[in-house]
Motif scaffolding. Structure first.
Motif, PDB file in Angstrom:
ATOM      1  N   PHE A 141       0.831  -1.212   0.000  1.00 51.05           N
ATOM      2  CA  PHE A 141       0.000   0.000   0.000  1.00 51.05           C
ATOM      3  C   PHE A 141       0.864   1.261   0.000  1.00 51.05           C
ATOM      4  O   PHE A 141       0.535   2.258  -0.642  1.00 51.05           O
ATOM      5  N   ALA A 142       2.008   1.207   0.713  1.00 47.37           N
ATOM      6  CA  ALA A 142       2.915   2.354   0.743  1.00 47.37           C
ATOM      7  C   ALA A 142       3.478   2.619  -0.648  1.00 47.37           C
ATOM      8  O   ALA A 142       3.579   3.776  -1.087  1.00 47.37           O
ATOM      9  N   ASN A 143       3.841   1.555  -1.362  1.00 41.45           N
ATOM     10  CA  ASN A 143       4.377   1.706  -2.717  1.00 41.45           C
ATOM     11  C   ASN A 143       3.327   2.243  -3.691  1.00 41.45           C
ATOM     12  O   ASN A 143       3.629   3.019  -4.592  1.00 41.45           O
ATOM     13  N   MET A 144       2.086   1.806  -3.513  1.00 34.79           N
ATOM     14  CA  MET A 144       1.019   2.237  -4.407  1.00 34.79           C
ATOM     15  C   MET A 144       0.621   3.693  -4.151  1.00 34.79           C
ATOM     16  O   MET A 144       0.218   4.396  -5.077  1.00 34.79           O
ATOM     17  N   GLY A 145       0.724   4.121  -2.919  1.00 36.92           N
ATOM     18  CA  GLY A 145       0.276   5.469  -2.571  1.00 36.92           C
ATOM     19  C   GLY A 145      -1.189   5.459  -2.171  1.00 36.92           C
ATOM     20  O   GLY A 145      -1.946   4.540  -2.504  1.00 36.92           O
ATOM     21  N   LEU A 146      -1.620   6.493  -1.474  1.00 38.82           N
ATOM     22  CA  LEU A 146      -2.964   6.551  -0.912  1.00 38.82           C
ATOM     23  C   LEU A 146      -4.055   6.501  -1.982  1.00 38.82           C
ATOM     24  O   LEU A 146      -5.018   5.742  -1.878  1.00 38.82           O
ATOM     25  N   VAL A 147      -3.896   7.307  -3.034  1.00 37.22           N
ATOM     26  CA  VAL A 147      -4.941   7.391  -4.059  1.00 37.22           C
ATOM     27  C   VAL A 147      -5.105   6.054  -4.771  1.00 37.22           C
ATOM     28  O   VAL A 147      -6.227   5.550  -4.935  1.00 37.22           O
ATOM     29  N   ARG A 148      -3.987   5.450  -5.207  1.00 39.95           N
ATOM     30  CA  ARG A 148      -4.075   4.161  -5.903  1.00 39.95           C
ATOM     31  C   ARG A 148      -4.652   3.082  -4.984  1.00 39.95           C
ATOM     32  O   ARG A 148      -5.392   2.198  -5.442  1.00 39.95           O
ATOM     33  N   GLY A 153      -8.989  -0.665  -3.725  1.00 35.01           N
ATOM     34  CA  GLY A 153      -9.961  -1.235  -2.800  1.00 35.01           C
ATOM     35  C   GLY A 153     -11.387  -1.102  -3.301  1.00 35.01           C
ATOM     36  O   GLY A 153     -12.161  -2.062  -3.261  1.00 35.01           O
ATOM     37  N   CYS A 154     -11.718   0.076  -3.793  1.00 34.05           N
ATOM     38  CA  CYS A 154     -13.069   0.294  -4.325  1.00 34.05           C
ATOM     39  C   CYS A 154     -13.321  -0.568  -5.564  1.00 34.05           C
ATOM     40  O   CYS A 154     -14.406  -1.136  -5.741  1.00 34.05           O
ATOM     41  N   GLY A 155     -12.293  -0.664  -6.413  1.00 31.64           N
ATOM     42  CA  GLY A 155     -12.429  -1.470  -7.618  1.00 31.64           C
ATOM     43  C   GLY A 155     -12.632  -2.939  -7.307  1.00 31.64           C
ATOM     44  O   GLY A 155     -13.431  -3.624  -7.961  1.00 31.64           O
ATOM     45  N   TYR A 156     -11.930  -3.429  -6.293  1.00 29.07           N
ATOM     46  CA  TYR A 156     -12.095  -4.836  -5.919  1.00 29.07           C
ATOM     47  C   TYR A 156     -13.493  -5.091  -5.371  1.00 29.07           C
ATOM     48  O   TYR A 156     -14.150  -6.072  -5.736  1.00 29.07           O
TER      49      TYR A 156
END
Length: 526
Positions: A141-148, A153-156
């Motif tokens: 999650f840290a690598n992806m960043g907050l927005v991604r 999560g919403c997409g899943y």
């Protein structure tokens, strides 16, 4: 005439890859049929061969030896037993014994044994490392960043409640991971591999290769490991395995050993001699015509033909019976994806080990790295030191890597001059910060035709070809290209095992051979 005076039956086997050599070995072990293996190239092992270059060894495509089939596992152990005592590679990886490391293991003196290896494969995306398969760790999650992360999560969650019809590989992935994760980690890489967008590929490939992998499967695996330290191989989704076995000198060592065993048991393995024609009478193969390196042809009689030839080549080679135009068209149009590896011998890599895994000289621990960066064409990166130190001539002072590219025979990539291609590959790795071009000590380019049968185009009419071929009573189609199925090595072996079982039993029904790797349980070697 007594039984002992009867002429021994003979099986011709087209191709000295895993399927062909397994078939020859099984025939010698379980029948009195004499196998003769004809291989077009001068190499043993097909795509599972080990390429030698200036004292270093390359595993073409990378091959993990892992299977949920006990029969396959026992077979490997019979040919090349698992190393029981602490092995030389463990000393190299986990000590700083300068004398030992400098001298290095002598590959020619190594026992023919398997090593136990830790499976470490990661994704390189956004110039950062992500676990493969994607884990639900904080670092992800840290690598992806907050927005991604929020988008993922919403997409899943959306994909859980609103399933798409699995009419394409794209929909297959979205149903399991959601659209944002699909776009980040699957879309571009899949197009690199196959040359077409996932929306144009059938879901068959996903169902075969990652049929049990999803966010739910990852969560389930994490919970199991939290409560149990012992891993039950039968229950673990294959893409989540953590260990595999591996021949000390690469996969080719195993298949070279099998070829030697076949010869010692009375069979024949003949290289640089492709099968050119297949002669059929009364719906049975009676002989094949082969051509040696000098261009001389001869006819070889046979009672059985086990073919791992690409189906388009097999159909084109048939003589003596009429091949329907429809079958010729479908087989002739079957799509394949070809493969190029660039081997680079490096002083070092510019990326260090930032994991908790202890490694020699603090090198990265990965066997494979999936390159997801959109601005480069490289698909995967192998670090041969981590498959086995015996693949590297000077393990202590050099890093031996393989840059993997996917292409189509005859395209611009395939036709590019070797030097130009290597320079391009070096430039790509430098661009994404993995190497410094000044550290390159040596390089080589290897091209492999028909490495991956593709799942689009006339593939969806393949049943018509299978129906025709099944009508030839003593013809058995085995292996990856022999069935136009993206089988792993153990699947290819199993097609040969099942074919020999049927031959020994006098059973001419081919359905069980074609159904290998369509079952729910999945086996993996690569």
């Amino acid at each position: 005439m007594s039984a002992t005076d009867k002429k021994q039956k003979q099986a011709v086997i087209a191709g000295a890859g895993p399927a062909g050599l397994t078939g020859a070995y099984e025939l010698l072990k379980h029948t009195d049929i004499h196998p003769v293996v004809f291989e077009e190239s001068g190499e043993i092992g097909g795509i599972s061969r080990t390429v030698r270059y200036h004292g270093n060894r390359m595993d073409i495509g990378g091959h993990r030896f892992f299977s949920k089939s006990q029969r396959v596992t026992d077979w490997w152990d019979e040919i090349m037993p698992l190393q029981g005592a602490p092995s030389l590679d463990d000393k190299l990886l986990h000590t700083t014994d300068k004398t030992f490391a400098a001298n290095g293991p002598d590959p020619e003196q190594c026992d023919r044994v398997m090593l136990v290896r830790n499976r470490i494969s990661r994704i390189f995306y956004l110039h950062k490392f992500f676990d493969y398969p994607i884990s639900l760790k904080w670092q992800t999650f840290a690598n992806m960043g907050l927005v991604r992360t929020i988008e993922a999560g919403c997409g899943y969650l959306w994909s859980v409640f609103f399933k798409k019809p699995e009419t394409s590989l794209e929909n297959f992935y979205i149903n399991r991971f959601g659209k944002p994760l699909y776009r980040m980690f699957f879309e571009d890489y899949t197009e690199k591999v196959w040359g077409v967008h996932p929306s144009k590929l059938g879901a068959d490939w996903g169902a075969q290769r990652v049929k049990g992998l999803s966010i739910f499967a990852i969560l389930k695996d994490m919970l199991k490991k939290s409560f149990s330290k012992k891993e039950n191989i039968k229950e673990v989704e294959t893409s989540l395995i953590e260990q595999f076995v591996y021949p000390k000198l690469g996969p080719g060592q195993l298949w070279e050993t099998v070829a030697d065993e076949v010869r010692q048991r009375g069979g024949e393995v003949i290289t640089e001699t492709p099968v050119k024609e297949i002669h059929v009478e009364n719906n049975r193969v009676t002989s094949v015509t082969v051509e040696n390196a000098q261009g001389e042809r001869r006819e070889v009689p046979c009672d059985y033909l086990l073919s791992s030839l690409p189906l388009k080549d097999l159909v084109q080679s048939i003589r003596g019976i009429e091949v329907p135009d429809e079958v010729k068209r479908i087989a002739g149009d079957l799509p394949y994806r070809d493969f190029i590896t660039v081997g680079l011998l490096m002083k070092r890599l510019t990326i260090d080990n930032q994991t908790r895994i202890k490694t020699f000289a603090n090198r990265i621990p990965d066997t494979w790295i999936y390159i997801q960066e959109r601005d480069v064409r490289i698909g995967r990166l192998q670090v041969f030191n981590n498959w086995s130190p015996y693949l590297v001539k000077n393990y202590e002072n050099t890093v031996w890597i393989g840059l993997e590219y996917f292409c189509t025979e005859g395209d611009a990539f395939w036709q590019m001059d070797d030097r130009a291609f290597i320079d391009m590959a070096v430039g790509e790795l430098a661009k994404i910060g993995i190497i410094d071009p000044a550290d390159v000590l040596d390089s080589v380019r290897i091209k492999v035709k028909k490495a991956y049968p593709s799942y689009f185009g006339s593939y969806y009419e393949l049943d018509r070809v299978k129906e025709f071929l099944n009508g030839i009573e003593n013809l058995w189609c085995i292996g990856r290209n022999g069935q136009h199925r993206y089988n792993n090595m153990d699947h290819s072996m199993m097609t040969a095992m099942v074919a020999v079982d049927h031959i020994a039993a006098g059973n001419t029904d081919k359905s069980a051979v074609w159904s290998v790797n369509t079952e729910e349980e999945y086996h993996e070697s690569k």
